[in-house]
Design a protein around this motif. Structure first.
Motif, PDB file in Angstrom:
ATOM      1  N   GLY A 217      63.383 114.857  37.523  1.00 56.39           N
ATOM      2  CA  GLY A 217      64.618 114.924  38.284  1.00 56.39           C
ATOM      3  C   GLY A 217      65.468 113.669  38.212  1.00 56.39           C
ATOM      4  O   GLY A 217      66.201 113.367  39.148  1.00 56.39           O
ATOM      5  N   CYS A 218      65.396 112.944  37.089  1.00 58.90           N
ATOM      6  CA  CYS A 218      66.230 111.748  36.876  1.00 58.90           C
ATOM      7  C   CYS A 218      67.247 112.095  35.780  1.00 58.90           C
ATOM      8  O   CYS A 218      66.972 111.907  34.590  1.00 58.90           O
ATOM      9  CB  CYS A 218      65.379 110.554  36.476  1.00 58.90           C
ATOM     10  N   PRO A 219      68.416 112.592  36.144  1.00 59.28           N
ATOM     11  CA  PRO A 219      69.348 113.141  35.154  1.00 59.28           C
ATOM     12  C   PRO A 219      69.998 112.113  34.248  1.00 59.28           C
ATOM     13  O   PRO A 219      70.587 112.479  33.225  1.00 59.28           O
ATOM     14  CB  PRO A 219      70.404 113.837  36.027  1.00 59.28           C
ATOM     15  N   SER A 220      69.917 110.829  34.603  1.00 59.47           N
ATOM     16  CA  SER A 220      70.602 109.811  33.807  1.00 59.47           C
ATOM     17  C   SER A 220      69.706 109.136  32.780  1.00 59.47           C
ATOM     18  O   SER A 220      70.142 108.211  32.092  1.00 59.47           O
ATOM     19  CB  SER A 220      71.212 108.745  34.734  1.00 59.47           C
ATOM     20  N   VAL A 221      68.451 109.563  32.675  1.00 55.30           N
ATOM     21  CA  VAL A 221      67.601 109.043  31.608  1.00 55.30           C
ATOM     22  C   VAL A 221      67.684 109.996  30.419  1.00 55.30           C
ATOM     23  O   VAL A 221      67.864 111.200  30.586  1.00 55.30           O
ATOM     24  CB  VAL A 221      66.136 108.856  32.058  1.00 55.30           C
ATOM     25  N   SER A 222      67.545 109.452  29.227  1.00 61.81           N
ATOM     26  CA  SER A 222      67.711 110.260  28.023  1.00 61.81           C
ATOM     27  C   SER A 222      66.633 109.930  27.003  1.00 61.81           C
ATOM     28  O   SER A 222      65.727 109.121  27.258  1.00 61.81           O
ATOM     29  CB  SER A 222      69.095 109.999  27.418  1.00 61.81           C
ATOM     30  N   SER A 223      66.767 110.523  25.852  1.00 60.39           N
ATOM     31  CA  SER A 223      65.817 110.257  24.771  1.00 60.39           C
ATOM     32  C   SER A 223      65.873 108.807  24.309  1.00 60.39           C
ATOM     33  O   SER A 223      64.903 108.295  23.741  1.00 60.39           O
ATOM     34  CB  SER A 223      66.104 111.187  23.587  1.00 60.39           C
ATOM     35  N   VAL A 224      66.992 108.145  24.547  1.00 57.74           N
ATOM     36  CA  VAL A 224      67.104 106.731  24.187  1.00 57.74           C
ATOM     37  C   VAL A 224      66.077 105.915  24.976  1.00 57.74           C
ATOM     38  O   VAL A 224      65.324 105.106  24.412  1.00 57.74           O
ATOM     39  CB  VAL A 224      68.526 106.202  24.457  1.00 57.74           C
ATOM     40  N   GLY A 225      66.027 106.121  26.283  1.00 56.24           N
ATOM     41  CA  GLY A 225      65.055 105.420  27.107  1.00 56.24           C
ATOM     42  C   GLY A 225      63.632 105.837  26.814  1.00 56.24           C
ATOM     43  O   GLY A 225      62.719 105.010  26.784  1.00 56.24           O
TER      44      GLY A 225
END
Length: 452
Positions: free
Chosen positions: A295-303
């Motif tokens: 439920g952390c919408p601002s994390v992505s595959s980059v992180g």
């Protein structure tokens, strides 16, 4: 009972055992018993327990959780087991003065569990802890009637505590919680989930420099300011739970990552303010094996790629409802996270490509892949066939009729258990805000999906 050297006896959930059956324990063999677990023996009464403990003078550990009422007569009988060090009474109902006599009878106790008990009062708890000078571990989870009065008695009478669990003790105030840090400096494990903890409380807890496990989820008053004190003062921290701590951002997580190099597990689920910056900071914690960022919408595959390359011991990963994580993240996991054992991919933007790459991790044992809009039956079946070490898979029930039964049987024959989730869902395509790095460093937008 003909075993003369029997030391450990577990009778958990044996509903066929009653007071008469316990009479068979009253013989010479019982003198060798050191550990007796009768939790969930619901047909045993306090009288049966009283009769049997008299025959066990060398008992060191006794578990009566969810077993019977705790009466004064039973408490008095504990005088017959003077060496008792561990007593677990989770889910028990305390009759008047029942707990008081335990305090009188069990002076040698080092561990006491009173989780989810009824009839527990400030008066009785305060009396007990005042008598248990050797107590090292105390669990009073979900005892909603106790107040600051109990906590004052605990922290003043038991300064040597190394473990205190008091999740959901809702009548303890923020001022009361500060006493923990000021008086119990030897604490190694603390669980105050769902409490009134604030930043001043975290500042006080920073005095517990030996903390290795800190669970402070659903503490709505804490922020980065308080978390920075923990990061600066608790270098031995290995496990921290910040579940639904909505005011925590990259600043606080970075302070924990930098100040706690021994970190092994962190729960940031529904900390909606964190971004890839938090994951980049955590990637420096080489011992990290458990990461929960549901439920952390601002994390992505980059992180996630930073985590995969930096945390080679990663074994458990929960990225449910991380909509910006896609196949790129799975490719990095397949390349670098060879120790991954458990993953929850539900609601992510992973497709067949990512799932197949993930299945190349030979040690993967558990997957939850519910509500992935980019997964097809063929892609799913191919991944299941390749991933030979799977023990448990959660899938939406809609897939059950789409895959060949004989192939499902093959996967089950290898020891895999399927859990079918029957939960209706609707796919809504959002604005394209996820980007994938492709050949020649060209960024191409991919569709993002949110499952409702």
């Amino acid at each position: 009972m003909k075993l003369p050297n029997l030391e450990v006896l577990s009778l958990v959930g044996c509903v066929g055992i009653d007071d008469d059956a316990l009479a068979s324990l009253e013989n010479e063999c019982s003198k060798s018993l050191q550990v007796l677990d009768m939790s969930n023996c619901q047909n045993v009464t306090d009288e049966g327990v009283s009769s049997v403990v008299k025959a066990m003078p060398n008992l060191l550990e006794l578990n009566l959780s969810y077993c019977c009422h705790v009466t004064p007569s039973m408490g008095k009988c504990f005088q017959m087991i003077p060496k008792l060090q561990t007593l677990k009474l989770e889910g028990c109902k305390f009759m008047t003065d029942g707990l008081k006599y335990i305090g009188i009878s069990c002076a040698s106790l080092r561990e006491l569990s009173l989780s989810k008990c009824s009839g527990l009062t400030d008066t009785d708890l305060s009396f007990v802890v005042s008598r248990l000078k050797s107590l090292l571990k105390l669990d009073i989870t979900c005892n909603r009637n106790i107040t600051d009065a109990s906590l004052a008695a605990i922290t003043s009478s038991c300064p040597s505590l190394i473990s205190l669990k008091m999740e959901s003790c809702s009548h303890v105030s923020s001022e009361g919680l500060r006493m923990i840090g000021k008086r119990c400096s030897q604490l190694e494990e603390l669980d105050i989930t769902d409490s009134d903890l604030d930043d001043e409380g975290l500042k006080a807890l920073s005095g517990c420099s030996k903390l290795s496990s800190l669970k402070i989820g659903i503490c709505m008053k804490i922020s980065d300011e308080g978390l920075m004190h923990i990061g600066k003062s608790c270098p031995e921290l290995r496990d921290i739970d910040l579940y639904r701590s909505g005011a925590i951002s990259d600043v606080g997580v970075t302070q924990i990552a930098q100040g706690c190099p021994m970190l092994e597990s962190i729960n940031l689920s529904y900390c909606t303010e964190i971004t890839d910056l938090s994951l980049a900071a955590l990637s420096k914690c080489a011992k990290l094996n458990t990461l929960e960022i549901r439920g952390c919408p601002s994390v992505s595959s980059v992180g996630l790629s930073e985590i995969a390359t930096g945390c080679r011991l990663l074994a458990k990963l929960d990225i449910k409802k991380c909509f910006a994580i896609n196949d790129v993240g799975m490719l990095f996991l397949s390349q670098f996270s060879h120790g991954l054992r458990q993953i929850n991919l539900s609601y992510c933007s992973v497709t067949d490509i990512g799932l197949l790459s993930l299945s190349s991790i030979c040690g993967l044992q558990s997957m939850t892949i519910v509500h992935l809009a980019g997964i097809t039956p063929n892609g799913l079946m191919a991944a299941l066939m390749v991933c030979g070490g799977l023990k448990k898979v959660k899938l939406h029930t809609a897939f059950r009729s789409m895959m060949p039964p004989h192939m499902l049987n093959v996967v089950e024959a290898r020891g895999c258990i399927f859990q079918w989730i029957d939960k209706p869902f609707q796919v809504e395509q959002e604005r394209c805000d996820i980007w994938k790095q492709q050949s020649q460093d060209v960024l191409v937008p991919l569709p993002s999906y949110r499952i409702i």
